[in-house]
Design a protein around this motif. Structure first.
Motif, PDB file in Angstrom:
ATOM      1  N   LEU A  33       2.222  -2.823   7.350  1.00  0.00           N
ATOM      2  CA  LEU A  33       2.262  -3.458   6.034  1.00  0.00           C
ATOM      3  C   LEU A  33       2.903  -4.836   6.077  1.00  0.00           C
ATOM      4  O   LEU A  33       2.824  -5.586   5.102  1.00  0.00           O
ATOM      5  CB  LEU A  33       3.023  -2.569   5.046  1.00  0.00           C
ATOM      6  CG  LEU A  33       2.313  -1.273   4.650  1.00  0.00           C
ATOM      7  CD1 LEU A  33       3.193  -0.436   3.741  1.00  0.00           C
ATOM      8  CD2 LEU A  33       0.977  -1.564   3.984  1.00  0.00           C
ATOM      9  N   PRO A  55      -0.572  -7.868   5.908  1.00  0.00           N
ATOM     10  CA  PRO A  55      -1.780  -7.471   5.177  1.00  0.00           C
ATOM     11  C   PRO A  55      -2.956  -8.370   5.541  1.00  0.00           C
ATOM     12  O   PRO A  55      -2.770  -9.434   6.139  1.00  0.00           O
ATOM     13  CB  PRO A  55      -1.362  -7.652   3.712  1.00  0.00           C
ATOM     14  CG  PRO A  55      -0.277  -8.668   3.747  1.00  0.00           C
ATOM     15  CD  PRO A  55       0.449  -8.462   5.043  1.00  0.00           C
ATOM     16  N   LEU A 103       0.811  -7.671  -0.853  1.00  0.00           N
ATOM     17  CA  LEU A 103       1.313  -6.319  -1.106  1.00  0.00           C
ATOM     18  C   LEU A 103       1.908  -6.221  -2.495  1.00  0.00           C
ATOM     19  O   LEU A 103       2.647  -7.107  -2.935  1.00  0.00           O
ATOM     20  CB  LEU A 103       2.367  -5.940  -0.068  1.00  0.00           C
ATOM     21  CG  LEU A 103       1.876  -5.708   1.357  1.00  0.00           C
ATOM     22  CD1 LEU A 103       3.038  -5.364   2.254  1.00  0.00           C
ATOM     23  CD2 LEU A 103       0.832  -4.595   1.395  1.00  0.00           C
TER      24      LEU A 103
END
Length: 669
Positions: free
Chosen positions: A211, A214, A220
């Motif tokens: 994460l 991205p 995000l």
């Protein structure tokens, strides 16, 4: 036929034929229904094939339920939907047409989500780009999820998808494989979100790492990933010669930061110590235990060991290793008995007191405080160091965290007392002792103090000691133009009111902030020339003595001069006999009272010896303050500015005496 059977059949009537009829119906259904369904599917597939779009895939999806045709999909417009439903209606086979056909619309925001239903099952919902075929998108998502995953796809075709939607959907699907059932990966326009519980520790760490990057063009949003739950929760703080090792589990990222900060603070106590963070985020700690309280308690125990380990496991804390001194063992027992957080049990204490090697102590200065850490042999040594620091510090508190331990090197108190003024002269830094070696490091506000530090350290150390000094000077960040320098000079003196105590040439501590600012300005402005004018004391009117019996009224007496001792103290301070010269951090000058008994009872003793009592000296004959007091005051200010870093050609004394009151400054051309 027997009469009894005949009578039974007559009583049953037509019901006797129902089993045979059911058998006939079942046989027809099992044989004919599949053939009917196959025919309906074939006829419907021909109609669906006629709805193919630019993607090569038809928008119409048909399923057969008995003799019913169930239609789904998104028609490009109302006309296409009506025409398609009409073609289905004219087919001969279907009993009825169940329509769930919608129209392609623009989705705002464009939302899509993938939800893990269980092992090997994922549901898709929301909107999918009309420009991408359903089967093509499902193939991309299945590839990210892994083979063998079945999709329950109810997403509807819509316009308004963000660019590179397939890459974002595949990225989210890949993250979904690390979540347990109920995990959700969603997209809203270009914002990605993820929620759920990680299936295990490696999956949790992989999710957080992925994460951090991205897909391009996406950001995000809400990320709520619960760490996995572990059966045996443990937490360890280990102290080694090389540094501090954190190991085990931690409930959250915030708790992990708290543990890292505590480890960094503990590592600062040992020069060159490093922090090795091996903590993994996981759940499993008893909800009755405060994680931050457990961390703080573990580091309080770790502060009592030189090398060893503090471990929390099975609900209890234990400590083992080499204690920092003999006092640490009862301290650990008391802390384990009285300082445990709620819900934490007391484990085993296995500590050994060994001689300190090397023997360490340090005086550390920061902008907030001056801190003593390490060991001293006795209370007298501790007080000697504190007494050397107190007169040189006005604002900063002194925090004494030393402990008593045997094995100190000879003359430790003398070495620390000699290092205290050097540390007080630093803006930040420390003097650290390791056996008979003293190291001075840090940063000074003034170049002169930094340059003299090695020589001052060598002169101050007791015989047999070695010293190293590495002190740097803060340099001005920039050179200012003349106009800015003059403006800053005026701003530095705005509201300044520097007044000497009556009869004194010793700068008051209130002078220091203004004079430090002027010295820093002089270093940033090499062309600045500052002239200082010292003020005189205001004249005082003496009271008119009352007329005695038989005496007439006398004219007012001349102003009463200051006492001789004040004038002498001022002259001594200006010439260096009193502690008037400011250090790099403003040594405090203390007024010393006259010796006791200097005049008390002298008249009475003279009478006893038969000597006549001395006549009282007239007030008018008292000694006046030194006539050069204004010049002495100006010289004291100039001396301070020079020690603070101004060059000798930048500050001078004005020959003109300033009016009584405050010190005055002027800029010379």
């Amino acid at each position: 036929m027997p009469d009894s059977l005949a009578r039974g059949l007559r009583r049953a009537g037509w019901l006797a034929g129902l089993p045979a009829l059911a058998l006939v119906w079942a046989s027809a259904t099992l044989y004919a229904a599949p053939r009917i369904a196959e025919r309906l599917e074939a006829e419907g597939a021909a109609v669906a094939a006629g709805t193919a779009t630019e993607t090569g895939e038809p928008w119409l999806r048909l399923t057969v339920q008995g003799r019913d045709l169930v239609a789904a999909g998104e028609a490009p417009d109302a006309g296409a939907r009506a025409a398609t439903l009409f073609r289905l209606a004219v087919l001969e086979g279907p009993r009825r047409i169940v329509s769930g056909v919608g129209l392609v619309e623009t989705a705002t925001p464009f939302a899509w989500a993938a939800i893990r239903l269980g092992p090997g099952r994922v549901a898709l919902e929301g909107s999918r780009p009309v420009e991408i075929g359903r089967r093509a998108l499902e193939a991309r998502i299945t590839g990210a999820l892994g083979p063998g995953t079945s999709l329950d796809d109810t997403a509807r075709a819509a316009r308004g998808a963000p660019p590179d939607f397939p890459s974002a959907a595949a990225f989210l699907a890949a993250r979904l494989s690390g979540l347990a059932a109920g995990g959700r990966a969603a997209l809203s326009d270009t914002v990605l979100s993820l929620s759920g519980e990680a299936v295990d520790v490696p999956a949790y760490e992989a999710l957080r790492a992925a994460l951090s990057e991205p897909p391009a063009g996406f950001s995000l949003g809400r990320v709520e990933i619960l760490p996995p739950r572990v059966a045996q929760y443990r937490f360890t703080v280990e102290k080694k010669a090389s540094g501090i090792v954190l190991d085990g589990f931690i409930p959250s990222a915030a708790d992990k930061r708290a543990a890292q900060e505590a480890a960094q603070e503990a590592a600062q106590e040992t020069a060159g110590a490093a922090v090795d963070d091996r903590l993994v985020t996981a759940r499993g700690l008893d909800p009755a235990i405060d994680p931050k309280g457990l961390i703080a308690f573990a580091f309080r125990l770790a502060a009592l060991i030189q090398t060893g380990r503090v471990t929390f496991a099975d609900g209890a804390v234990s400590v083992s290793g080499d204690a920092i001194d003999g006092q640490a063992i009862p301290d650990a027992e008391a802390l384990m008995r009285d300082g445990r957080p709620g819900g934490v049990a007391a484990g085993r204490i296995s500590l050994t007191a060994r001689p300190l090697s090397p023997y360490r102590v340090a005086i550390r200065r920061t902008p907030e405080a001056v801190t003593l850490t390490g060991h001293v042999p006795d209370v007298a040594t501790r007080e000697r160091v504190l007494d050397a620091l107190r007169p040189r510090l006005f604002r900063e508190p002194i925090l004494d965290r030393t402990r008593l331990a045997d094995g100190a090197p000879p003359d430790l108190g003398a070495a620390l007392a000699a290092a205290a003024p050097l540390v007080a002269d630093l803006a930040a830094g420390e003097a650290s002792v390791s056996d008979r070696t003293l190291t001075l490091t840090g940063e000074s506000l003034y170049r002169e103090v930094a340059a003299r530090a090695p020589d001052r350290l060598a002169e101050a150390l007791p015989p047999g000691w070695t010293g190293q000094a590495a002190v740097s000077a803060r340099q001005p960040a920039e050179r200012r133009d003349p106009a800015t320098c003059r403006a800053d000079f005026a701003a530095a003196l705005a509201g300044a009111d520097l007044r000497f105590p009556a009869g004194s040439a010793v700068p008051d501590p209130a002078f220091y902030p203004v004079l430090d600012t002027l010295a820093a300005l002089a270093k940033a402005c090499p062309g600045l020339r500052i002239a200082v004018s010292g003020p005189a004391d205001p004249a005082k009117a003496a009271p008119t003595p009352a007329a005695g019996p038989g005496e007439g009224a006398h004219p007012a007496a001349p102003p009463e001069p200051e006492p001789t001792r004040i004038a002498s103290a001022a002259k001594a301070a200006a010439t260096g006999k009193a502690d008037a010269k400011p250090s790099g951090k403003h040594d405090k000058a203390e007024a010393r009272p006259d010796p006791k008994g200097s005049g008390k009872g002298s008249t009475k003793d003279a009478a006893k010896r038969g000597n006549p009592a001395p006549q009282k000296k007239p007030e008018a004959a008292a000694e006046e303050p030194p006539q050069d007091l204004p010049r002495l005051r100006a010289q004291a200010v100039v001396e301070y500015l020079l020690q603070a870093g101004a060059r000798a050609d930048q500050v001078s004394v004005l020959t003109d005496q300033a009016p009584a009151g405050a010190v005055t400054f002027a800029l010379l051309p």
